[in-house]
Design an enzyme around this catalytic site. Structure first.
Site, PDB file in Angstrom:
ATOM      1  N   SER A 125       0.937  -1.383   0.057  1.00 54.98           N
ATOM      2  CA  SER A 125      -0.023  -0.124   0.032  1.00 54.98           C
ATOM      3  C   SER A 125       0.904   1.292  -0.016  1.00 54.98           C
ATOM      4  O   SER A 125       2.110   1.043   0.187  1.00 54.98           O
ATOM      5  CB  SER A 125      -0.900  -0.044   1.204  1.00 54.98           C
TER       6      SER A 125
HETATM    7  N1  SAH Z   1       1.057  -5.220   4.586  1.00 52.39           N
HETATM    8  C1  SAH Z   1       1.464  -6.038   3.202  1.00 52.39           C
HETATM    9  C2  SAH Z   1       0.431  -5.528   2.195  1.00 52.39           C
HETATM   10  C3  SAH Z   1       0.463  -6.946   1.487  1.00 52.39           C
HETATM   11  S1  SAH Z   1      -0.809  -6.926   0.589  1.00 52.39           S
HETATM   12  C4  SAH Z   1       2.834  -5.127   2.776  1.00 52.39           C
HETATM   13  O1  SAH Z   1       3.462  -4.324   3.779  1.00 52.39           O
HETATM   14  O2  SAH Z   1       3.597  -5.374   1.854  1.00 52.39           O
HETATM   15  C5  SAH Z   1      -2.236  -8.128   1.254  1.00 52.39           C
HETATM   16  C6  SAH Z   1      -1.698  -9.159   1.527  1.00 52.39           C
HETATM   17  O3  SAH Z   1      -2.687 -10.021   2.061  1.00 52.39           O
HETATM   18  C7  SAH Z   1      -1.409 -10.146   0.318  1.00 52.39           C
HETATM   19  O4  SAH Z   1      -0.100 -10.764   0.182  1.00 52.39           O
HETATM   20  C8  SAH Z   1      -2.278 -11.339   0.450  1.00 52.39           C
HETATM   21  O5  SAH Z   1      -1.596 -12.556  -0.161  1.00 52.39           O
HETATM   22  C9  SAH Z   1      -2.597 -11.386   1.918  1.00 52.39           C
HETATM   23  N2  SAH Z   1      -3.725 -12.065   2.190  1.00 52.39           N
HETATM   24  C10 SAH Z   1      -5.108 -12.088   1.567  1.00 52.39           C
HETATM   25  N3  SAH Z   1      -5.957 -12.790   2.350  1.00 52.39           N
HETATM   26  C11 SAH Z   1      -5.222 -13.569   3.409  1.00 52.39           C
HETATM   27  C12 SAH Z   1      -5.449 -14.483   4.412  1.00 52.39           C
HETATM   28  N4  SAH Z   1      -6.632 -15.057   4.534  1.00 52.39           N
HETATM   29  N5  SAH Z   1      -4.251 -14.623   5.335  1.00 52.39           N
HETATM   30  C13 SAH Z   1      -3.343 -14.348   5.084  1.00 52.39           C
HETATM   31  N6  SAH Z   1      -2.764 -13.037   4.006  1.00 52.39           N
HETATM   32  C14 SAH Z   1      -3.877 -12.927   3.280  1.00 52.39           C
END
Ligand code: SAH
Length: 296
Positions: free
Chosen positions: A123
């Site tokens: 993000s």
């Molecule tokens: N905080 C992260 C943002 C990553 S985007 C950063 O700093 O990079 C959101 C992430 O949530 C993705 O990698 C996606 O695979 C993960 N995600 C989606 N559903 C999920 C779930 N049920 N459990 C764990 N991770 C999940």
């Protein structure tokens, strides 16, 4: 003095001025003083450590002074209303350029979301900052204001992050929380984040630890529950019951969730009051990747 008495052993301590080098010597080459003796450089290990530290937090070969651009990003965040001193400090510490693909390094400190592989995105800094600042606000106050009396920051305590992604937000949280548990459902991203955070820990002494879990974050992470704070980086149709169950009394959850009419996501804030009841509130519209169940 040794000059007047050549037969005496040269004094090694305290050092004479002509035996101390002020500037670090590139490549560790020995430097000679005017009389041909090797100059002792008692500060050299410290200087090498500082150079090594800088090498690890500065992108190589892209002509970008990451410390300066990172400081400018922090200034922008502060100008846009991020006032939590610890949070601003964390943004100044975590090298965002090391969490993105090398082809995107030049954009790492712009206020933009960036792809991190497997269709996921990191993000934009302003959104990450706003969400963490919300997490730090006291119950009953949706927003944190450093200047407002009585609204001092809540310690993040034991913090659960759903969606590790590249690990950038987890690294920020680790600077503010007593303990961070971060879950990712995509194995490749989980392993990449682990490698990146391990490397930072090894190269930067005192770098805080994060417990990375490969699994489905929809069920939270019961072994370490309850959590004082829970933050999700992916949004679904509703808040999973497990997250609410794992929120400690006095704790706060911030997560994107689709609004009742479906489609648009808004930020949902849930406080568990000391009596155990839940208080829900909402903040603005956001756009996060979907929360999916299961692992891959
Ligand atoms: N905080 C992260 C943002 C990553 S985007 C950063 O700093 O990079 C959101 C992430 O949530 C993705 O990698 C996606 O695979 C993960 N995600 C989606 N559903 C999920 C779930 N049920 N459990 C764990 N991770 C999940």
């Amino acid at each position: 003095m040794s000059e007047g008495h050549p037969e005496r052993k040269p004094r090694r301590f305290p050092l004479q001025l002509d035996r101390v080098s002020a500037a670090p010597v590139a490549g560790g080459a020995a430097r000679l003083s005017r009389d041909g003796r090797e100059v002792l450089r008692p500060q050299a290990p410290l200087q090498h450590a500082a150079q090594e530290r800088l090498r690890h937090t500065t992108p190589q070969g892209v002509g970008l002074d990451s410390l300066r651009v990172r400081a400018r990003m922090v200034e922008r965040l502060a100008a846009e209303g991020i006032s939590h001193p610890g949070l601003l400090h964390a943004f100044g510490q975590v090298p965002r350029h090391q969490f993105v693909d090398s082809a995107l390094v030049n954009q790492a400190y712009e206020d933009t979301s960036l792809p991190i592989g497997l269709g996921q995105t990191i993000s934009k800094p302003s959104v990450v900052a706003a969400m963490i600042q919300m997490l730090c606000a006291r119950p009953g106050l949706p927003v944190f204001h450093a200047a407002r009396p009585g609204s001092e920051a809540r310690p993040l305590g034991a913090c659960l992050e759903i969606g590790t992604g590249c690990g950038y937000q987890a690294a920020l949280l680790a600077h503010l929380a007593r303990q961070v548990v971060s879950i990712e459902r995509l194995r490749d991203l989980h392993l990449k984040a682990r490698a990146q955070l391990d490397q930072l820990r090894q190269s930067l002494p005192g770098w805080p630890d994060v417990r990375l879990v490969y699994g489905d974050g929809m069920v939270g992470h019961a072994p370490q529950a309850p959590y004082d704070t829970i933050i999700a980086a992916a949004g679904g149709a509703a808040l999973p019951q497990a997250w609410l169950d794992q929120l400690a009394p006095g704790g706060r959850l911030v997560a994107p969730v689709e609004d009742a009419r479906g489609g648009q996501q808004v930020l949902s804030i849930v406080d568990r009051l000391p009596d155990g009841s839940l208080q829900h509130s909402r903040a603005g519209a956001v756009l996060f990747v979907p929360l999916k169940s299961g692992t891959t």
